[in-house]
Design an enzyme around this catalytic site. Structure first.
Site, short mmCIF file in Angstrom:
data_model
loop_
_atom_site.label_atom_id
_atom_site.label_comp_id
_atom_site.label_asym_id
_atom_site.label_seq_id
_atom_site.Cartn_x
_atom_site.Cartn_y
_atom_site.Cartn_z
N ARG A 23 22.79 -10.94 137.67
CA ARG A 23 24.01 -10.54 136.95
C ARG A 23 24.25 -11.35 135.68
NH1 ARG A 23 28.32 -12.05 140.90
NH2 ARG A 23 26.82 -13.71 141.19
N GLU A 28 30.10 -24.70 134.49
CA GLU A 28 31.32 -25.37 134.04
C GLU A 28 30.93 -26.19 132.81
OE1 GLU A 28 34.57 -26.89 136.93
OE2 GLU A 28 33.24 -28.58 136.50
N GLN A 47 40.69 -31.60 119.79
CA GLN A 47 40.42 -30.45 118.93
C GLN A 47 39.10 -29.81 119.34
OE1 GLN A 47 41.13 -31.27 114.75
NE2 GLN A 47 39.43 -29.97 114.16
N ASN A 49 36.22 -26.96 117.88
CA ASN A 49 35.76 -26.30 116.66
C ASN A 49 34.60 -25.37 116.98
OD1 ASN A 49 37.49 -27.89 114.91
ND2 ASN A 49 36.11 -29.57 115.33
N HIS A 62 27.68 -35.93 108.86
CA HIS A 62 29.12 -36.12 108.64
C HIS A 62 29.72 -37.16 109.58
CE1 HIS A 62 29.08 -31.61 107.38
NE2 HIS A 62 28.66 -32.39 106.40
N LYS A 71 32.18 -36.62 119.38
CA LYS A 71 31.96 -35.17 119.44
C LYS A 71 31.10 -34.82 120.65
CE LYS A 71 32.06 -34.68 114.41
NZ LYS A 71 31.27 -34.35 113.21
N HIS A 118 26.78 -37.40 112.17
CA HIS A 118 26.28 -36.28 112.97
C HIS A 118 25.88 -35.12 112.06
CE1 HIS A 118 27.11 -32.41 115.06
NE2 HIS A 118 26.28 -32.96 115.91
N TYR A 131 32.13 -27.51 119.30
CA TYR A 131 32.26 -28.94 119.58
C TYR A 131 33.71 -29.35 119.78
CZ TYR A 131 32.70 -29.30 114.41
OH TYR A 131 33.05 -29.15 113.09
N LYS A 168 28.91 -30.42 99.11
CA LYS A 168 29.26 -31.76 99.62
C LYS A 168 28.04 -32.44 100.23
CE LYS A 168 31.23 -31.90 103.57
NZ LYS A 168 32.17 -31.72 104.67
N ASP A 169 27.28 -31.72 101.03
CA ASP A 169 26.10 -32.32 101.67
C ASP A 169 24.99 -32.59 100.67
OD1 ASP A 169 27.46 -32.32 104.05
OD2 ASP A 169 26.47 -30.54 104.84
#
Length: 182
Positions: A23, A28, A47, A49, A62, A71, A118, A131, A168-169
């Site tokens: 199926r 979890e 938070q 994301n 980052h 994270k 990261h 994350y 930015k990167d």
């Protein structure tokens, strides 16, 4: 939930027991007490994301210099190569990196504690990346280290193309020039 230490012991690969049959599957993906036991201490997540990226997109490296984020990352669709770099100057593993492939198939998660930069690159046609963070996003404190910094020597997978970077990167600093943690 099982946590396996990487070459940098604070960074862990997290695996949950997956129950599957004809199926589909169930697992979890997060349980606070099981996670705390697996990593050996308590963390609070504040938070969640979700990003979607196309093949070849490289996000990172980052971090937030103030209000640093731990994270817990995973992929629900596609495949990425995920990297954590120790940028804690007082750490014996300062400047070292570890990487792991995360995918919808292997269902692995990666625990990247505060004090690390990261980043990840998408290896599949696209990837959904989820994350949890231990601190709220604070753009005024966000920093980036160049993904291709030669002093780090990250062995990014060969994708047969140049990575696709944000402005930015593309302008990120070398580790030698970056703000780091003491």
């Amino acid at each position: 939930m099982k946590a396996t230490a990487t070459a940098i012991p604070d960074v862990k690969v997290i695996e949950s027991k997956v129950f599957g049959d004809q199926r589909g599957f169930f697992f979890e993906s997060f349980n606070q007490s099981a996670f705390d036991e697996a990593i050996g201490h308590h963390v609070d997540f504040v938070q969640d994301n979700h990003s979607r990226s196309a093949k070849g997109v490289l996000r990172g490296l980052h971090y937030q210099i103030r209000r640093p984020q731990g994270k817990l990352v995973r992929v629900t669709r596609g495949v990425v190569f995920d990297v954590a770099v120790d940028i804690r100057k007082s750490s014996p593993t300062f400047g070292r990196w570890v990487g792991v492939e995360l995918s919808e198939e292997n269902k692995k998660q990666f625990w990247v504690p505060a004090g690390f930069a990261h980043g990840f690159v998408v290896l599949s046609e696209s990837a959904d990346f989820l994350y949890k963070t231990t601190e709220y996003y604070a753009p005024e404190h966000e920093r980036a280290i160049a993904w291709n910094d030669t002093t780090l020597g990250i062995a990014w997978p060969d994708m047969g193309m140049q990575p696709i970077l944000s402005a930015k990167d593309a302008a990120a600093l070398s580790l030698a020039d970056a703000d780091v943690f003491e």
